[in-house]
Scaffold this motif. Structure first.
Motif, PDB file in Angstrom:
ATOM      1  N   ASN A   3       0.833  -1.198   0.000  1.00 50.64           N
ATOM      2  CA  ASN A   3       0.000   0.000   0.000  1.00 50.64           C
ATOM      3  C   ASN A   3       0.867   1.247   0.000  1.00 50.64           C
ATOM      4  O   ASN A   3       1.298   1.723   1.046  1.00 50.64           O
ATOM      5  CB  ASN A   3      -0.917  -0.006   1.231  1.00 50.64           C
ATOM      6  N   ASP A   4       1.155   1.737  -1.172  1.00 56.25           N
ATOM      7  CA  ASP A   4       1.924   2.969  -1.337  1.00 56.25           C
ATOM      8  C   ASP A   4       3.178   2.973  -0.463  1.00 56.25           C
ATOM      9  O   ASP A   4       3.344   3.825   0.409  1.00 56.25           O
ATOM     10  CB  ASP A   4       1.059   4.180  -0.985  1.00 56.25           C
ATOM     11  N   PRO A   5       4.105   2.000  -0.676  1.00 52.99           N
ATOM     12  CA  PRO A   5       5.281   1.905   0.177  1.00 52.99           C
ATOM     13  C   PRO A   5       6.168   3.122   0.083  1.00 52.99           C
ATOM     14  O   PRO A   5       6.812   3.507   1.057  1.00 52.99           O
ATOM     15  CB  PRO A   5       5.983   0.649  -0.342  1.00 52.99           C
ATOM     16  N   ALA A   6       6.222   3.752  -1.082  1.00 57.27           N
ATOM     17  CA  ALA A   6       7.093   4.921  -1.216  1.00 57.27           C
ATOM     18  C   ALA A   6       6.629   6.055  -0.310  1.00 57.27           C
ATOM     19  O   ALA A   6       7.427   6.807   0.242  1.00 57.27           O
ATOM     20  CB  ALA A   6       7.113   5.381  -2.679  1.00 57.27           C
ATOM     21  N   ALA A   7       5.315   6.145  -0.135  1.00 53.47           N
ATOM     22  CA  ALA A   7       4.793   7.222   0.702  1.00 53.47           C
ATOM     23  C   ALA A   7       4.988   6.941   2.180  1.00 53.47           C
ATOM     24  O   ALA A   7       5.218   7.837   2.974  1.00 53.47           O
ATOM     25  CB  ALA A   7       3.302   7.420   0.409  1.00 53.47           C
ATOM     26  N   SER A   8       4.906   5.633   2.570  1.00 57.48           N
ATOM     27  CA  SER A   8       4.987   5.290   3.984  1.00 57.48           C
ATOM     28  C   SER A   8       6.415   5.116   4.464  1.00 57.48           C
ATOM     29  O   SER A   8       6.666   5.130   5.661  1.00 57.48           O
ATOM     30  CB  SER A   8       4.208   3.996   4.248  1.00 57.48           C
ATOM     31  N   ALA A   9       7.370   4.927   3.547  1.00 57.21           N
ATOM     32  CA  ALA A   9       8.745   4.678   3.942  1.00 57.21           C
ATOM     33  C   ALA A   9       9.503   5.990   4.086  1.00 57.21           C
ATOM     34  O   ALA A   9       9.199   6.981   3.433  1.00 57.21           O
ATOM     35  CB  ALA A   9       9.439   3.806   2.890  1.00 57.21           C
ATOM     36  N   PRO A  10      10.509   6.013   4.976  1.00 52.81           N
ATOM     37  CA  PRO A  10      11.320   7.216   5.108  1.00 52.81           C
ATOM     38  C   PRO A  10      12.149   7.461   3.861  1.00 52.81           C
ATOM     39  O   PRO A  10      12.450   6.542   3.106  1.00 52.81           O
ATOM     40  CB  PRO A  10      12.213   6.895   6.312  1.00 52.81           C
ATOM     41  N   THR A  11      12.506   8.709   3.618  1.00 51.68           N
ATOM     42  CA  THR A  11      13.353   9.046   2.481  1.00 51.68           C
ATOM     43  C   THR A  11      14.705   8.368   2.635  1.00 51.68           C
ATOM     44  O   THR A  11      15.306   8.392   3.712  1.00 51.68           O
ATOM     45  CB  THR A  11      13.546  10.566   2.388  1.00 51.68           C
ATOM     46  N   LEU A  12      15.174   7.753   1.565  1.00 53.66           N
ATOM     47  CA  LEU A  12      16.452   7.056   1.622  1.00 53.66           C
ATOM     48  C   LEU A  12      17.585   8.048   1.827  1.00 53.66           C
ATOM     49  O   LEU A  12      17.622   9.106   1.206  1.00 53.66           O
ATOM     50  CB  LEU A  12      16.684   6.265   0.325  1.00 53.66           C
ATOM     51  N   ALA A  13      18.521   7.637   2.685  1.00 51.41           N
ATOM     52  CA  ALA A  13      19.668   8.497   2.985  1.00 51.41           C
ATOM     53  C   ALA A  13      20.866   8.128   2.128  1.00 51.41           C
ATOM     54  O   ALA A  13      21.980   8.557   2.420  1.00 51.41           O
ATOM     55  CB  ALA A  13      20.022   8.386   4.463  1.00 51.41           C
ATOM     56  N   PHE A  14      20.625   7.325   1.081  1.00 60.49           N
ATOM     57  CA  PHE A  14      21.725   6.891   0.218  1.00 60.49           C
ATOM     58  C   PHE A  14      21.204   6.700  -1.193  1.00 60.49           C
ATOM     59  O   PHE A  14      19.988   6.610  -1.421  1.00 60.49           O
ATOM     60  CB  PHE A  14      22.349   5.586   0.736  1.00 60.49           C
ATOM     61  N   ASP A  15      22.122   6.630  -2.127  1.00 62.88           N
ATOM     62  CA  ASP A  15      21.784   6.382  -3.525  1.00 62.88           C
ATOM     63  C   ASP A  15      21.626   4.877  -3.718  1.00 62.88           C
ATOM     64  O   ASP A  15      22.575   4.120  -3.498  1.00 62.88           O
ATOM     65  CB  ASP A  15      22.902   6.925  -4.431  1.00 62.88           C
ATOM     66  N   PRO A  16      20.454   4.387  -4.137  1.00 65.76           N
ATOM     67  CA  PRO A  16      20.255   2.941  -4.274  1.00 65.76           C
ATOM     68  C   PRO A  16      21.061   2.306  -5.399  1.00 65.76           C
ATOM     69  O   PRO A  16      21.081   1.081  -5.515  1.00 65.76           O
ATOM     70  CB  PRO A  16      18.749   2.812  -4.519  1.00 65.76           C
ATOM     71  N   THR A  17      21.706   3.117  -6.241  1.00 67.41           N
ATOM     72  CA  THR A  17      22.614   2.539  -7.233  1.00 67.41           C
ATOM     73  C   THR A  17      24.003   2.316  -6.659  1.00 67.41           C
ATOM     74  O   THR A  17      24.882   1.822  -7.355  1.00 67.41           O
ATOM     75  CB  THR A  17      22.721   3.438  -8.485  1.00 67.41           C
ATOM     76  N   ASP A  18      24.204   2.662  -5.396  1.00 66.61           N
ATOM     77  CA  ASP A  18      25.472   2.420  -4.712  1.00 66.61           C
ATOM     78  C   ASP A  18      25.384   1.079  -3.987  1.00 66.61           C
ATOM     79  O   ASP A  18      24.697   0.974  -2.954  1.00 66.61           O
ATOM     80  CB  ASP A  18      25.749   3.537  -3.708  1.00 66.61           C
ATOM     81  N   PRO A  19      26.044   0.036  -4.485  1.00 68.31           N
ATOM     82  CA  PRO A  19      25.882  -1.291  -3.874  1.00 68.31           C
ATOM     83  C   PRO A  19      26.436  -1.372  -2.462  1.00 68.31           C
ATOM     84  O   PRO A  19      25.969  -2.179  -1.655  1.00 68.31           O
ATOM     85  CB  PRO A  19      26.658  -2.205  -4.826  1.00 68.31           C
ATOM     86  N   VAL A  20      27.421  -0.546  -2.153  1.00 67.89           N
ATOM     87  CA  VAL A  20      28.019  -0.572  -0.816  1.00 67.89           C
ATOM     88  C   VAL A  20      27.057   0.021   0.207  1.00 67.89           C
ATOM     89  O   VAL A  20      26.794  -0.564   1.268  1.00 67.89           O
ATOM     90  CB  VAL A  20      29.366   0.176  -0.811  1.00 67.89           C
ATOM     91  N   ALA A  21      26.503   1.179  -0.109  1.00 60.19           N
ATOM     92  CA  ALA A  21      25.553   1.822   0.799  1.00 60.19           C
ATOM     93  C   ALA A  21      24.305   0.969   0.989  1.00 60.19           C
ATOM     94  O   ALA A  21      23.777   0.856   2.114  1.00 60.19           O
ATOM     95  CB  ALA A  21      25.174   3.198   0.276  1.00 60.19           C
TER      96      ALA A  21
END
Length: 403
Positions: A3-21
């Motif tokens: 149910n609208d996970p993007a809206a309920s989840a906190p803003t990511l503190a990292f770039d998801p294209t960074d495999p290490v983060a």
């Protein structure tokens, strides 16, 4: 569907294209099997924000814990390239023995520490990062990318991938090829691609005797003699000599017990458990029949015994070398400078379930520390796996569409 996970989840503190983060973020979710621990919720947020349709079905089975899983897909066309893995991890064991926090995701001297870092949150993170980077650069690319991520690989493996695959199939999902990001490399990222797995069959053997006094052996029947005789028969002749892609099958006795605390008593019963890792010469049924034949011949009319086999879903399988296997090996070679060996060694994996739906190969980070204290993964290996997966996706979809 979430149910609208993007809206309920906190803003990511990292770039998801960074495999290490992303690996750090996953390691910091204490998803000890069968607990979800926030790991699937994190992937849900990451993938939903990129346009994936995400589902998190929970499966149940009497006598086993309920387990949450994740299925995500972007694209509506064939071919469907599947990336599979798991976010559940084994317990940390003696936490005081860890030199870094087991769920801290600490990086020191180019190494990322934490439970699941190599088995297999690092593999999941690197492949997610690669898929996101590929789709951002190719938003209109034909074909689809799907993720099959379970929380039940380290547990009973009853409410995980096997049911997630059936659930997806019932919804009309069809898959063309799959890569499973298990830690396949023994020492370096150029070492090994797994194209199959051996099966596993466990047997329990009980030999009956007659309890009695050691000083009066004629009044007793020592079951240990019979047990030794039967186990020797199982081990006397190799089960097979191996095949083109598999080592010989091996039988190992894993426990032997009479439960006898007295030194002057001949026991009434002896028990043994054995496990066989078998190649594609055998099925569980034909292998069990061979074991029963050997025991029957060795026992004759003098050894009283029973043998039983645990149910198994771990069958031997092989993804035949061909265009897809070569494509994976080519991507590894292009990024590492060395062509990997094609192997079927090691234990079982969820690839045994996936192979019934589409061809599957396994490739991931170096697995030296999986399940160990201070489990870790080299940062450079995460970066390499992301690049290899990104290259593979590009080559795969280009080849499928004749580009």
């Amino acid at each position: 569907m979430t149910n609208d996970p993007a809206a309920s989840a906190p803003t990511l503190a990292f770039d998801p294209t960074d495999p290490v983060a992303l690996t750090q973020a996953l390691v910091r979710r204490a998803s000890v099997t069968p607990q979800e621990g926030g790991a699937l919720a994190l992937l849900d947020s990451v993938l939903a924000a990129e346009g994936y349709e995400v589902h998190r079905p929970v499966f149940s089975e009497p006598g086993t814990p309920d387990v949450e899983n994740l299925y995500a897909r972007i694209g509506s066309e064939a071919p469907v390239f599947v990336i599979a893995g798991h976010t559940d991890v084994v317990p940390v064991g003696d936490e005081a023995a860890w030199t870094r926090a087991p769920f801290g995701g600490t990086i020191e001297d180019g190494v990322l520490y934490g439970r699941g870092a190599c088995d297999m949150k690092g593999g999941v993170a690197a492949m997610v990062a690669a898929a996101i980077r590929y789709r951002r650069a190719n938003p209109d690319a034909p074909g689809s990318i799907a993720f099959l991520i379970t929380g039940d690989e380290e547990g009973p493996a009853v409410n995980g991938t096997v049911k997630l695959l059936a659930w997806a199939h019932e919804r009309g999902e069809r898959f063309d090829h799959c890569i499973l990001g298990e830690p396949t490399n023994p020492a370096a990222m150029s070492d090994m691609v797994k194209i199959g797995r051996r099966g596993s069959l466990t047997g329990k053997l009980t030999v009956q005797g007659t309890q009695g006094h050691v000083g009066y052996p004629h009044l007793a029947d020592n079951p240990i003699r019979g047990m030794v005789r039967l186990l020797a028969a199982l081990d006397a002749t190799p089960l097979d000599t191996g095949t083109d892609h598999f080592d010989p099958s091996n039988l190992e006795v894993t426990t032997l017990d009479v439960g006898n605390a007295a030194t002057n008593v001949i026991p009434a019963q002896a028990k043994a458990v054995f496990n066989i890792r078998f190649n594609d010469v055998w099925t569980p049924e034909t292998l069990a029949a061979e074991i029963e034949r050997r025991l029957r011949e060795a026992a004759g009319n003098t050894v009283r015994y029973e043998v039983g086999f645990q149910p198994t879903n771990a069958v031997a399988f092989l993804t035949e070398p061909g265009p897809f296997v070569n494509m994976v090996a080519d991507a590894v070679a292009a990024e590492t400078g060395k062509r990997p060996a094609l192997s079927t060694t090691g234990g079982t994996s969820d690839a045994r379930f996936i192979k019934s739906y589409c061809p599957v190969v396994e490739y991931g980070v170096v697995g030296k520390t999986m399940h160990q204290i201070d489990e870790c993964v080299a940062v450079a290996d995460l970066v390499a796996l992301e690049r290899i997966t990104h290259r593979l996706l590009g080559t795969y979809f280009a080849a499928q569409h004749g580009a």
